[in-house]
Design a protein around this motif. Structure first.
Motif, PDB file in Angstrom:
ATOM      1  N   SER A 129      35.939  31.152  44.945  1.00 36.68           N
ATOM      2  CA  SER A 129      34.911  31.987  44.312  1.00 36.68           C
ATOM      3  C   SER A 129      34.735  33.248  45.146  1.00 36.68           C
ATOM      4  O   SER A 129      35.483  33.491  46.101  1.00 36.68           O
ATOM      5  N   GLY A 130      33.716  34.026  44.800  1.00 37.24           N
ATOM      6  CA  GLY A 130      33.400  35.216  45.584  1.00 37.24           C
ATOM      7  C   GLY A 130      33.717  36.497  44.853  1.00 37.24           C
ATOM      8  O   GLY A 130      34.035  36.517  43.658  1.00 37.24           O
ATOM      9  N   LYS A 131      33.624  37.580  45.581  1.00 33.49           N
ATOM     10  CA  LYS A 131      33.795  38.926  45.029  1.00 33.49           C
ATOM     11  C   LYS A 131      34.200  39.852  46.155  1.00 33.49           C
ATOM     12  O   LYS A 131      33.698  39.739  47.280  1.00 33.49           O
ATOM     13  N   ILE A 132      35.142  40.747  45.892  1.00 32.68           N
ATOM     14  CA  ILE A 132      35.567  41.744  46.869  1.00 32.68           C
ATOM     15  C   ILE A 132      35.711  43.082  46.152  1.00 32.68           C
ATOM     16  O   ILE A 132      36.239  43.139  45.033  1.00 32.68           O
ATOM     17  N   ILE A 133      35.242  44.148  46.782  1.00 31.04           N
ATOM     18  CA  ILE A 133      35.292  45.476  46.172  1.00 31.04           C
ATOM     19  C   ILE A 133      36.637  46.131  46.443  1.00 31.04           C
ATOM     20  O   ILE A 133      37.077  46.226  47.596  1.00 31.04           O
ATOM     21  N   ALA A 134      37.282  46.597  45.385  1.00 32.87           N
ATOM     22  CA  ALA A 134      38.507  47.386  45.497  1.00 32.87           C
ATOM     23  C   ALA A 134      38.140  48.853  45.297  1.00 32.87           C
ATOM     24  O   ALA A 134      37.624  49.230  44.247  1.00 32.87           O
ATOM     25  N   ALA A 135      38.383  49.672  46.308  1.00 35.91           N
ATOM     26  CA  ALA A 135      38.055  51.099  46.230  1.00 35.91           C
ATOM     27  C   ALA A 135      39.339  51.917  46.150  1.00 35.91           C
ATOM     28  O   ALA A 135      40.418  51.461  46.543  1.00 35.91           O
ATOM     29  N   GLY A 280      31.621  42.925  49.315  1.00 37.09           N
ATOM     30  CA  GLY A 280      32.013  41.662  48.727  1.00 37.09           C
ATOM     31  C   GLY A 280      31.361  40.498  49.447  1.00 37.09           C
ATOM     32  O   GLY A 280      30.555  40.691  50.368  1.00 37.09           O
ATOM     33  N   LEU A 281      31.699  39.298  49.023  1.00 35.42           N
ATOM     34  CA  LEU A 281      31.128  38.093  49.613  1.00 35.42           C
ATOM     35  C   LEU A 281      32.131  36.952  49.445  1.00 35.42           C
ATOM     36  O   LEU A 281      32.670  36.797  48.336  1.00 35.42           O
ATOM     37  N   PRO A 282      32.387  36.176  50.508  1.00 32.56           N
ATOM     38  CA  PRO A 282      31.869  36.261  51.871  1.00 32.56           C
ATOM     39  C   PRO A 282      32.245  37.596  52.546  1.00 32.56           C
ATOM     40  O   PRO A 282      33.401  38.033  52.410  1.00 32.56           O
ATOM     41  N   ARG A 283      31.292  38.169  53.278  1.00 32.57           N
ATOM     42  CA  ARG A 283      31.500  39.522  53.775  1.00 32.57           C
ATOM     43  C   ARG A 283      32.602  39.608  54.817  1.00 32.57           C
ATOM     44  O   ARG A 283      33.377  40.573  54.820  1.00 32.57           O
ATOM     45  N   ASP A 284      32.709  38.625  55.694  1.00 32.54           N
ATOM     46  CA  ASP A 284      33.748  38.708  56.726  1.00 32.54           C
ATOM     47  C   ASP A 284      35.132  38.675  56.107  1.00 32.54           C
ATOM     48  O   ASP A 284      36.037  39.406  56.532  1.00 32.54           O
ATOM     49  N   ILE A 285      35.308  37.853  55.079  1.00 32.25           N
ATOM     50  CA  ILE A 285      36.603  37.809  54.393  1.00 32.25           C
ATOM     51  C   ILE A 285      36.849  39.110  53.643  1.00 32.25           C
ATOM     52  O   ILE A 285      37.950  39.671  53.669  1.00 32.25           O
ATOM     53  N   THR A 339      36.446  39.996  40.805  1.00 32.76           N
ATOM     54  CA  THR A 339      36.294  38.543  40.820  1.00 32.76           C
ATOM     55  C   THR A 339      37.554  37.946  40.198  1.00 32.76           C
ATOM     56  O   THR A 339      38.477  38.655  39.796  1.00 32.76           O
ATOM     57  N   LEU A 340      37.593  36.637  40.095  1.00 28.29           N
ATOM     58  CA  LEU A 340      38.756  35.980  39.497  1.00 28.29           C
ATOM     59  C   LEU A 340      38.927  36.354  38.024  1.00 28.29           C
ATOM     60  O   LEU A 340      40.003  36.170  37.452  1.00 28.29           O
ATOM     61  N   ARG A 341      37.873  36.881  37.402  1.00 26.77           N
ATOM     62  CA  ARG A 341      37.932  37.266  35.991  1.00 26.77           C
ATOM     63  C   ARG A 341      38.366  38.718  35.792  1.00 26.77           C
ATOM     64  O   ARG A 341      38.473  39.183  34.660  1.00 26.77           O
ATOM     65  N   SER A 342      38.619  39.455  36.856  1.00 21.58           N
ATOM     66  CA  SER A 342      38.891  40.889  36.744  1.00 21.58           C
ATOM     67  C   SER A 342      40.276  41.170  36.166  1.00 21.58           C
ATOM     68  O   SER A 342      41.225  40.410  36.374  1.00 21.58           O
ATOM     69  N   ASN A 343      40.365  42.318  35.491  1.00 20.99           N
ATOM     70  CA  ASN A 343      41.611  42.810  34.939  1.00 20.99           C
ATOM     71  C   ASN A 343      41.875  44.191  35.521  1.00 20.99           C
ATOM     72  O   ASN A 343      40.989  45.052  35.512  1.00 20.99           O
TER      73      ASN A 343
END
Length: 366
Positions: A129-135, A280-285, A339-343
């Motif tokens: 799970s989780g979320k990470i920002i792609a810039a 994103g979260l977890p932030r360290d990852i 997230t895992l649902r992103s396109n």
């Protein structure tokens, strides 16, 4: 936008100049900004959401940390130094050449952005799970008129925190942020969870991907408040427009059990920023993945900035919908939550819409 300088208000603010919208401008904010750039002064200008006042100030240099009244600038990376452009002369200033940040070398391609998203989703699949920002960044070779761009942003985005700051360490940044990181008045702290993105005035319910993003940010902020002995008050979520997009927004507030000191405030800010909406979260990852997959240093994009007078009187906004301006080019920074649902195609399209906030307000010198 016409602007005038009110001398009585300047004395009352104990330092910065205050300008008001007025077609019979007596002193131009643009002249102040251009003069500071030519003189190589550190300077800032900002207009709070929904306000008619524009605050401007300049200094011969900056100091490190939070504690001196002034305009605070924080980078994306949570372990990097905070800077303050002081309201009054303060010495010693930091070295003019320490940690200077410059424009990335080239724009992110759609293929590079898609590759980053694939790597992010692989990491998220491993942890479940989780979320990470792609810039990504978009660089154009043109000479920006900073003052006119600031005025245009102020006209187009009345509900945003419109800002501009420049120091030898940070470079010159300008933007219109929809996101409050943290503010305090009379010892009450106020913030917001702002995540999820879709076209403005969309009909129907928000999709699961965006709702999940919002819940991640809300939970993170509430837990961070609780960790710092600030019982969180979470209000109802609503759709908030920001230019051509809208976001899910959840207001969050709290009263510290003990009055904040500058040190306690700094500790809280380092735990809050960058938020899951920018990192994103977890932030360290998330931080490890961002360092590995992005071909540029985010610098001050995704950090925060704003006025500080005391640990109980400040307003800090996230540095987004922004660009870095250099003499003959500028760089727009934009991102989205993965997230895992992103396109990847949808995410690229979303960043294109977000970039319109700054892109459509740009003014250039001939």
């Amino acid at each position: 936008m016409g602007i005038r300088f009110d001398k009585d208000t300047r004395r009352a603010t104990n330092g910065p100049m205050i300008f008001f919208s007025d077609p019979s401008a007596e002193i131009s904010l643009g002249e102040e900004i251009r003069g500071a750039i030519e003189s190589r002064l550190s300077f800032y200008a900002y207009r709070r959401p929904g306000d008619m006042m524009i605050t401007y100030g300049s200094s011969e240099g900056v100091v490190e940390g939070i504690g001196v009244p002034g305009f605070v600038i924080a980078p994306f990376m949570p372990d990097a130094p905070y800077l303050t452009i002081p309201y009054k002369p303060v010495k010693p200033f930091l070295s003019q050449i320490s940690n200077s940040y410059h424009c990335p070398r080239y724009s992110t391609t759609p293929q590079e952005h898609a590759s980053e998203i694939r790597e992010i989703k692989e990491v998220l699949a491993d942890i479940g799970s989780g979320k990470i920002i792609a810039a990504r960044v978009c660089i154009e070779n043109r000479n920006v008129d900073v003052a006119s761009t600031f005025s245009e942003l102020s006209k187009r985005h009345p509900d945003a925190f419109v800002f501009c700051f420049s120091t030898p360490q940070t470079g010159c940044w300008i933007g219109a942020s929809p996101e409050l990181l943290l503010e305090s008045h009379q010892n009450k702290l106020v913030t917001m969870a702002l995540a999820g993105t879709r076209a403005a005035n969309s009909s129907g319910d928000w999709d699961i991907k965006n709702v999940e993003e919002q819940n991640i940010v809300t939970k993170f902020i509430a837990e961070t408040f609780s960790y710092h002995n600030i019982p969180p008050q979470i209000d109802d979520t609503y759709s908030r427009q920001a230019g051509k997009v809208e976001h899910l927004c959840t207001p969050i507030s709290g009263i510290p059990q003990h009055p904040l000191t500058a040190e306690a405030l700094t500790s809280l800010l380092r735990d809050l920023s960058p938020t899951p909406a920018l990192c994103g979260l977890p932030r360290d990852i998330a931080l490890k993945v961002i360092r590995k997959t992005e071909n540029f240093d985010r610098g001050y994009y995704g950090g925060f900035c704003g006025p500080y007078r005391s640990p109980s009187d400040f307003s800090f906004y996230v540095n987004l919908r922004c660009c870095l301006v250099e003499e003959l080019k500028y760089c727009i920074f934009i991102g989205g939550g993965i997230t895992l649902r992103s396109n990847s195609e949808s995410e690229w399209a979303e960043t294109e819409i977000k970039s319109s906030t700054i892109r459509e307000s740009m003014h250039f010198n001939n």
